[in-house]
Every structure is written in C-alpha cells, then in structure tokens.
Write a protein that holds these residues in place. Structure first.
Motif, PDB file in Angstrom:
ATOM      1  N   GLN A   6      20.390  13.748  -9.178  1.00  0.00           N
ATOM      2  CA  GLN A   6      19.570  12.657  -9.369  1.00  0.00           C
ATOM      3  C   GLN A   6      19.830  11.932 -10.620  1.00  0.00           C
ATOM      4  O   GLN A   6      20.286  12.580 -11.562  1.00  0.00           O
ATOM      5  CB  GLN A   6      18.078  13.071  -9.569  1.00  0.00           C
TER       6      GLN A   6
ATOM      7  N   GLU B 217       3.992   8.244  -4.387  1.00  0.00           N
ATOM      8  CA  GLU B 217       4.326   8.015  -2.852  1.00  0.00           C
ATOM      9  C   GLU B 217       5.405   7.106  -2.596  1.00  0.00           C
ATOM     10  O   GLU B 217       5.522   6.058  -3.076  1.00  0.00           O
ATOM     11  CB  GLU B 217       3.203   7.613  -2.151  1.00  0.00           C
ATOM     12  N   TYR B 218       6.403   7.532  -1.870  1.00  0.00           N
ATOM     13  CA  TYR B 218       7.539   6.614  -1.462  1.00  0.00           C
ATOM     14  C   TYR B 218       7.074   5.619  -0.392  1.00  0.00           C
ATOM     15  O   TYR B 218       6.405   5.921   0.524  1.00  0.00           O
ATOM     16  CB  TYR B 218       8.655   7.759  -1.115  1.00  0.00           C
TER      17      TYR B 218
ATOM     18  N   GLY C 175       9.557   0.705  -3.197  1.00  0.00           N
ATOM     19  CA  GLY C 175       9.683   1.640  -4.270  1.00  0.00           C
ATOM     20  C   GLY C 175       8.865   2.713  -4.035  1.00  0.00           C
ATOM     21  O   GLY C 175       9.015   3.343  -3.036  1.00  0.00           O
ATOM     22  N   ALA C 176       7.799   3.040  -5.086  1.00  0.00           N
ATOM     23  CA  ALA C 176       7.266   3.929  -5.154  1.00  0.00           C
ATOM     24  C   ALA C 176       5.806   3.644  -5.510  1.00  0.00           C
ATOM     25  O   ALA C 176       5.789   2.919  -6.678  1.00  0.00           O
ATOM     26  CB  ALA C 176       7.706   5.081  -6.147  1.00  0.00           C
ATOM     27  N   ARG C 177       4.988   4.110  -5.224  1.00  0.00           N
ATOM     28  CA  ARG C 177       3.330   3.830  -5.601  1.00  0.00           C
ATOM     29  C   ARG C 177       2.931   4.909  -6.142  1.00  0.00           C
ATOM     30  O   ARG C 177       2.850   6.114  -5.871  1.00  0.00           O
ATOM     31  CB  ARG C 177       2.558   3.658  -4.442  1.00  0.00           C
TER      32      ARG C 177
ATOM     33  N   ASP D 242      11.691   3.130  -7.841  1.00  0.00           N
ATOM     34  CA  ASP D 242      11.918   4.393  -7.180  1.00  0.00           C
ATOM     35  C   ASP D 242      11.112   5.367  -7.893  1.00  0.00           C
ATOM     36  O   ASP D 242      10.358   5.355  -8.543  1.00  0.00           O
ATOM     37  CB  ASP D 242      13.396   4.644  -7.287  1.00  0.00           C
ATOM     38  N   THR D 243      11.049   6.462  -6.890  1.00  0.00           N
ATOM     39  CA  THR D 243      10.284   7.785  -7.482  1.00  0.00           C
ATOM     40  C   THR D 243      10.879   8.438  -8.635  1.00  0.00           C
ATOM     41  O   THR D 243      10.013   9.074  -9.553  1.00  0.00           O
ATOM     42  CB  THR D 243      10.260   8.880  -6.094  1.00  0.00           C
TER      43      THR D 243
END
Length: 111
Positions: A13, A42-43, A48-50, A67-68
């Motif tokens: 990553q 959450e993805y 993106g990510a929440r 993003d996550t």
C-alpha cells in the motif's frame, strides 16, 4: 511458484504523505464535541471511503475521504480509534436523533 519457494506475494500500500487537514480537523472536532469517538471505514466505490464516527455520547456522523488508506491515516492523525467492523457494542452505543427517525419514516411512507 515452485515448491519450496520462500517468496511471499504481498500487496504494497502506498501511504499518502498527509491526510487532508480539513478532514483531520473535522474528525478531531467531532471527537472533542462528543467525548471521544470510534470510527468504521466503509469503501464506497469510486466515491472513496466513508468514515462513520460514533461518539461516546451515542451521537454519530460521517466524513468522506478519497480512499480507505487516506481515511485510516486521517483517523490516526486525529486520534480516532478505527474499528474493523460493526460490532454489536458499537451499534448499541449509537443513538439516532428524533429528526433522523422522522426523516427515515418519511422516506418509508413515501414509497
């Protein structure tokens, strides 16, 4: 891979340099206003990510990150603990407001 290989494939990553300061400030503000907070990331696809935040007082809110990885970095910088999943204890801690219940009822009744 051949038998006896000691090579392991891993997905590396890339870490972002810094999470957006506005996102970090929003997370810190929520946590400070609600006696601390925990987060679930959450993805949500291309969006993106929440980051769903649950305050110690039961209030909850959310923020979005690109993003996550950015979401996790922002939570780390803000001092917010990230939960791996929605555990029962965290769900029981959430206290939806009366306004939220009313808005959900209107959506259900309108169908």
């Amino acid at each position: 891979m051949a038998d006896g290989s000691d090579t392991t494939l891993t997905a590396e990553q890339t870490t972002s340099e810094q999470a957006p300061q506005g996102l970090v400030a929003g997370l810190r503000s929520f946590a400070a206003g609600h006696g601390g907070a925990k987060a679930v990331i959450e993805y949500v696809g291309k969006r993106g990510a929440r980051i769903v935040l649950v305050g110690s007082d039961g209030a909850w809110g959310d923020q979005f990150a690109e993003d996550t990885v950015t979401a996790r970095e922002a939570c780390a910088q803000a001092g917010v603990t990230v939960e791996n999943a929605w555990e029962r204890e965290l769900m029981d801690q959430m206290r939806p407001s009366n306004d939220l219940w009313r808005s959900m009822a209107r959506r259900t009744m309108a169908r």
